[in-house]
Scaffold this motif. Structure first.
Motif, PDB file in Angstrom:
ATOM      1  N   VAL A 145       0.692  -1.307   0.042  1.00  0.00           N
ATOM      2  CA  VAL A 145       0.133  -0.157   0.042  1.00  0.00           C
ATOM      3  C   VAL A 145       0.157   1.247   0.081  1.00  0.00           C
ATOM      4  N   ILE A 146       1.781   1.503   0.906  1.00  0.00           N
ATOM      5  CA  ILE A 146       2.740   2.505   0.708  1.00  0.00           C
ATOM      6  C   ILE A 146       3.954   2.350  -0.547  1.00  0.00           C
ATOM      7  N   GLY A 147       3.737   1.714  -0.827  1.00  0.00           N
ATOM      8  CA  GLY A 147       4.532   1.585  -2.504  1.00  0.00           C
ATOM      9  C   GLY A 147       3.028   1.874  -3.543  1.00  0.00           C
ATOM     10  N   VAL A 148       2.031   1.617  -3.753  1.00  0.00           N
ATOM     11  CA  VAL A 148       1.527   2.432  -4.539  1.00  0.00           C
ATOM     12  C   VAL A 148       1.294   3.587  -4.345  1.00  0.00           C
ATOM     13  N   LEU A 149       1.072   4.181  -2.607  1.00  0.00           N
ATOM     14  CA  LEU A 149       0.954   5.706  -2.526  1.00  0.00           C
ATOM     15  C   LEU A 149       2.011   6.170  -3.055  1.00  0.00           C
ATOM     16  N   GLU A 150       2.921   5.959  -3.086  1.00  0.00           N
ATOM     17  CA  GLU A 150       4.704   6.596  -3.455  1.00  0.00           C
ATOM     18  C   GLU A 150       4.550   6.786  -4.905  1.00  0.00           C
ATOM     19  N   ILE A 151       3.924   6.017  -5.517  1.00  0.00           N
ATOM     20  CA  ILE A 151       4.039   5.783  -7.288  1.00  0.00           C
ATOM     21  C   ILE A 151       2.418   6.880  -7.255  1.00  0.00           C
ATOM     22  N   LEU A 152       1.912   6.545  -6.967  1.00  0.00           N
ATOM     23  CA  LEU A 152       0.644   7.439  -7.287  1.00  0.00           C
ATOM     24  C   LEU A 152       1.176   9.111  -7.148  1.00  0.00           C
ATOM     25  N   GLY A 153       1.764   9.596  -6.125  1.00  0.00           N
ATOM     26  CA  GLY A 153       2.121  10.971  -5.542  1.00  0.00           C
ATOM     27  C   GLY A 153       3.281  11.325  -6.759  1.00  0.00           C
ATOM     28  N   ALA A 154       3.959  10.488  -6.801  1.00  0.00           N
ATOM     29  CA  ALA A 154       4.755  11.085  -7.892  1.00  0.00           C
ATOM     30  C   ALA A 154       4.537  11.575  -8.853  1.00  0.00           C
ATOM     31  N   VAL A 155       3.190  10.782  -9.641  1.00  0.00           N
ATOM     32  CA  VAL A 155       2.557  10.818 -10.646  1.00  0.00           C
ATOM     33  C   VAL A 155       2.290  11.263 -10.733  1.00  0.00           C
ATOM     34  N   GLY A 156       1.600  11.497  -9.529  1.00  0.00           N
ATOM     35  CA  GLY A 156       0.303  13.207  -9.116  1.00  0.00           C
ATOM     36  C   GLY A 156       1.309  14.531  -9.607  1.00  0.00           C
ATOM     37  N   VAL A 157       2.324  14.227  -8.972  1.00  0.00           N
ATOM     38  CA  VAL A 157       2.933  15.998  -9.300  1.00  0.00           C
ATOM     39  C   VAL A 157       3.637  15.994 -10.322  1.00  0.00           C
ATOM     40  N   ALA A 181       0.959  16.731  -4.246  1.00  0.00           N
ATOM     41  CA  ALA A 181       2.257  16.536  -3.149  1.00  0.00           C
ATOM     42  C   ALA A 181       2.596  16.849  -1.502  1.00  0.00           C
ATOM     43  N   THR A 182       1.202  17.083  -1.337  1.00  0.00           N
ATOM     44  CA  THR A 182       1.103  17.701   0.246  1.00  0.00           C
ATOM     45  C   THR A 182       1.001  15.959   0.192  1.00  0.00           C
ATOM     46  N   GLY A 183       0.302  14.799  -0.529  1.00  0.00           N
ATOM     47  CA  GLY A 183       0.500  13.967   0.288  1.00  0.00           C
ATOM     48  C   GLY A 183       1.339  12.804   0.219  1.00  0.00           C
ATOM     49  N   LEU A 184       2.294  13.128  -0.794  1.00  0.00           N
ATOM     50  CA  LEU A 184       3.991  12.650  -0.767  1.00  0.00           C
ATOM     51  C   LEU A 184       4.697  12.766   0.218  1.00  0.00           C
ATOM     52  N   ALA A 185       4.162  14.193   0.370  1.00  0.00           N
ATOM     53  CA  ALA A 185       4.752  14.536   1.548  1.00  0.00           C
ATOM     54  C   ALA A 185       4.378  14.555   3.204  1.00  0.00           C
ATOM     55  N   LEU A 186       3.216  13.589   3.329  1.00  0.00           N
ATOM     56  CA  LEU A 186       2.982  13.068   4.251  1.00  0.00           C
ATOM     57  C   LEU A 186       3.327  11.647   4.767  1.00  0.00           C
ATOM     58  N   VAL A 187       2.945  11.263   3.524  1.00  0.00           N
ATOM     59  CA  VAL A 187       4.122  10.029   3.013  1.00  0.00           C
ATOM     60  C   VAL A 187       5.228   9.327   3.923  1.00  0.00           C
ATOM     61  N   MET A 188       5.957  10.531   3.137  1.00  0.00           N
ATOM     62  CA  MET A 188       7.546  11.006   3.131  1.00  0.00           C
ATOM     63  C   MET A 188       7.936  10.914   4.940  1.00  0.00           C
ATOM     64  N   ALA A 189       6.867  11.855   5.707  1.00  0.00           N
ATOM     65  CA  ALA A 189       6.868  12.068   6.705  1.00  0.00           C
ATOM     66  C   ALA A 189       7.132  11.039   7.836  1.00  0.00           C
ATOM     67  N   GLY A 190       6.103  10.289   7.227  1.00  0.00           N
ATOM     68  CA  GLY A 190       5.733   8.589   7.702  1.00  0.00           C
ATOM     69  C   GLY A 190       7.390   7.338   8.121  1.00  0.00           C
ATOM     70  N   ALA A 191       7.556   7.898   6.631  1.00  0.00           N
ATOM     71  CA  ALA A 191       9.337   7.009   5.937  1.00  0.00           C
ATOM     72  C   ALA A 191       9.924   7.679   7.431  1.00  0.00           C
TER      73      ALA A 191
END
Length: 91
Positions: A16-28, A45-55
């Motif tokens: 799920v985290i991998g899919v979210l990262e890919i979707l965030g990158a594509v969305g940016v 970009a905000t969603g991707l930042a949240l995922v990366m903050a969790g990482a």
């Protein structure tokens, strides 16, 4: 089979985290590239930042300091894009 580092996470979490990262990158990248719904770029970009903050938080908690660099750099880049697109002088 999940890696040993992901062994304490739920079985579905790394996927799920991998899919979210890919979707965030594509969305940016994609909306700005094809000029369709460019307003989605700062949201992605905000969603991707949240995922990366969790990482970053996860790597700090596990004391995985070498893994902080990629996550931290991606976090900073996502925040810059979100701030630049949401800000008063959005680019």
């Amino acid at each position: 089979m999940p890696s040993e580092r992901a062994a304490d996470a739920p079985r579905w979490a790394p996927s799920v985290i991998g899919v979210l990262e890919i979707l965030g990158a594509v969305g940016v990248i994609l909306p700005a590239l094809i000029h369709v719904a460019p307003g989605l770029v700062p949201v992605a970009a905000t969603g991707l930042a949240l995922v990366m903050a969790g990482a970053v938080a996860l790597h700090l908690r596990r004391r995985e300091y070498p893994a902080l660099a990629p996550s931290g750099i991606l976090l900073v880049l996502a925040v810059v894009v979100a701030w630049g697109r949401f800000g008063p002088y959005g680019f």
